[in-house]
Write an enzyme that holds these catalytic residues in place. Structure first.
Site, PDB file in Angstrom:
ATOM      1  N   GLY A 114       0.981  -1.168  -0.138  1.00  0.00           N
ATOM      2  CA  GLY A 114      -0.232  -0.026  -0.076  1.00  0.00           C
ATOM      3  C   GLY A 114       0.765   1.301   0.066  1.00  0.00           C
ATOM      4  O   GLY A 114       1.993   1.114  -0.267  1.00  0.00           O
ATOM      5  N   ARG A 115       0.357   2.333   0.688  1.00  0.00           N
ATOM      6  CA  ARG A 115       1.071   3.600   0.649  1.00  0.00           C
ATOM      7  C   ARG A 115       2.590   3.420   1.328  1.00  0.00           C
ATOM      8  O   ARG A 115       3.443   3.806   0.770  1.00  0.00           O
ATOM      9  CB  ARG A 115       0.327   4.786   1.250  1.00  0.00           C
ATOM     10  CG  ARG A 115      -0.956   4.928   0.288  1.00  0.00           C
ATOM     11  CD  ARG A 115      -1.809   5.780   1.298  1.00  0.00           C
ATOM     12  NE  ARG A 115      -2.451   4.985   2.703  1.00  0.00           N
ATOM     13  CZ  ARG A 115      -3.698   4.500   2.870  1.00  0.00           C
ATOM     14  NH1 ARG A 115      -4.456   4.602   1.775  1.00  0.00           N
ATOM     15  NH2 ARG A 115      -3.926   3.580   3.707  1.00  0.00           N
ATOM     16  N   HIS A 159       5.773   0.457  19.632  1.00  0.00           N
ATOM     17  CA  HIS A 159       4.958   1.152  18.679  1.00  0.00           C
ATOM     18  C   HIS A 159       5.039   2.618  18.485  1.00  0.00           C
ATOM     19  O   HIS A 159       4.040   3.456  19.030  1.00  0.00           O
ATOM     20  CB  HIS A 159       3.270   0.615  19.084  1.00  0.00           C
ATOM     21  CG  HIS A 159       2.264   0.693  18.278  1.00  0.00           C
ATOM     22  ND1 HIS A 159       1.308  -0.102  18.311  1.00  0.00           N
ATOM     23  CD2 HIS A 159       2.102   1.465  16.938  1.00  0.00           C
ATOM     24  CE1 HIS A 159       0.324  -0.059  17.297  1.00  0.00           C
ATOM     25  NE2 HIS A 159       1.220   1.175  16.289  1.00  0.00           N
TER      26      HIS A 159
HETATM   27  O1  LIG Z   1      -2.426   2.784  13.256  1.00  0.00           O
HETATM   28  C1  LIG Z   1      -2.043   3.446  13.232  1.00  0.00           C
HETATM   29  O2  LIG Z   1      -2.102   4.797  13.083  1.00  0.00           O
HETATM   30  C2  LIG Z   1      -0.305   3.387  13.744  1.00  0.00           C
HETATM   31  O3  LIG Z   1      -0.357   1.990  14.159  1.00  0.00           O
HETATM   32  C3  LIG Z   1      -0.228   4.199  14.973  1.00  0.00           C
HETATM   33  O4  LIG Z   1      -0.059   5.682  14.521  1.00  0.00           O
END
Ligand SMILES: O=C(O)[C@H](O)CO
Length: 355
Positions: A189-190, A320
């Site tokens: 994807g992007r 994360h």
């Molecule tokens: O889904 C999202 O936006 C990322 O995992 C956190 O920015």
């Protein structure tokens, strides 16, 4: 039953169009997004003003009767929450590109009820999310994590700090380089394209990808070849996971995949922890089935510090943070706020999830 629900919704939609809507914001969101809400003059919002998730019981209380919900990825938007919110809920806007925390099934079900309603503004619950604005930050972090893992930077700084740095040694802390490598992308994807664009100047020889179907318009941008899942595993020197977490991708990176990868390959995941079978990954890393893994996402989050993956030198784990730049998090909050406001006005959202 549906009649009263539809009637209640129709009334509240019309009312919200005239007066300010009630919104619950589940987290201290970055200042730019809050400013958008404040300046709109259209919403009365209550905010869980901390960096920690709102406790579930509190959330269920707070959503009662709201018109809109602005949430982040830690809030499960499921039947229980939607029932607690009640029939007036018109918009769920998540400050994330991922939406695996939203039960699309339940959201859809509730939207379908409005088939019986002839009011133009009454279209069920609409959902906003924040793709695109985080693409650069996520791609940048993915490249950083890949280099950090393949060139063993965490191990190296640890050795330097703790006296492991003796004389210069010929094969000490050797890793794997991108030059002349094959980089595989699972889920193009992007973000996958943006990662490849950044890796190309490192003299990558070939980009390959797999997805549910070929995506020629994106693949052409990075000259990537469509391959099967098996070929992706077998050929990739670096395998980067960019797919969304769905029932189809849950645990897709498992023993079967790792067993087909090269012993010298590096596995990188910045999508969602749920796409990986972590026991299988541990096994693959511990037995040298693959050379290393860089993970920005895990199951659960946070990953308990006692988790076996933390014992492995060849596993780099980040908490994360792929989209964590000030610019991006502010942009995400602005987009989430604008999506929310557009939804409440019954107008098209900048980024709306088609249910
Ligand atoms: O889904 C999202 O936006 C990322 O995992 C956190 O920015």
């Amino acid at each position: 039953m549906w009649l009263s629900r539809v009637a209640a919704r129709s009334f509240s939609v019309a009312a919200a169009a005239m007066q300010s809507a009630r919104v619950y914001v589940t987290r201290k969101v970055p200042p730019d997004g809050l400013e958008v809400l404040r300046k709109s003059g259209r919403v009365q919002f209550e905010l869980w003003d901390t960096d920690d998730p709102v406790p579930r019981a509190e959330l269920l209380k707070k959503v009662r009767g709201v018109d809109g919900l602005l949430c982040v990825l830690t809030e499960k938007v499921d039947a229980e929450l939607l029932d607690a919110a009640g029939p007036g809920l018109k918009v769920v806007s998540t400050m994330s590109v991922g939406y695996d925390h939203l039960s699309l099934e339940e959201l859809k079900k509730r939207s379908l009820e409005c088939v019986y309603c002839h009011f133009h503004l009454c279209r069920g619950i609409r959902v906003g999310y924040t793709p695109d604005v985080l693409t650069d930050a996520v791609a940048e972090l993915t490249v950083a994590l890949l280099l950090c893992t393949s060139r063993r930077l965490v191990e190296a700084t640890h050795e330097a700090k703790t006296g492991g740095w003796g004389t210069w040694r010929t094969l000490w802390l050797c890793g794997y380089e991108l030059a002349n490598s094959t980089v595989g992308i699972l889920g193009l994807g992007r973000i996958g394209v943006a990662i490849a664009e950044r890796l190309k100047p490192f003299k990558v020889k070939k980009f390959i990808y797999t997805d549910v179907a070929p995506r020629p318009e994106l693949a052409n941008m990075i000259n990537a070849e469509y391959v099967s899942m098996d070929e992706l595993a077998q050929q990739s020197d670096f395998l980067t996971i960019c797919c969304a977490l769905t029932p189809e991708t849950q645990g897709i990176c498992n023993k079967n995949l790792f067993s087909k990868m090269k012993e010298t390959s590096i596995f990188i995941n910045t999508s969602r922890g749920g796409v990986v079978n972590q026991d299988d990954l541990y096994e693959a890393l511990a037995t040298g089935q693959i050379a290393g893994a860089g993970l920005d996402v895990t199951t659960p989050e946070p990953l308990p510090t006692s988790h076996p993956l933390f014992t492995l030198k060849n596993c780099v784990i980040l908490p994360h943070i792929a989209s964590a730049s000030y610019t991006t998090r502010n942009a995400m909050s602005v987009l989430a706020a604008n999506n929310l406001l557009a939804g409440l006005r019954g107008e098209p959202m900048e980024k709306e999830l088609k249910l």
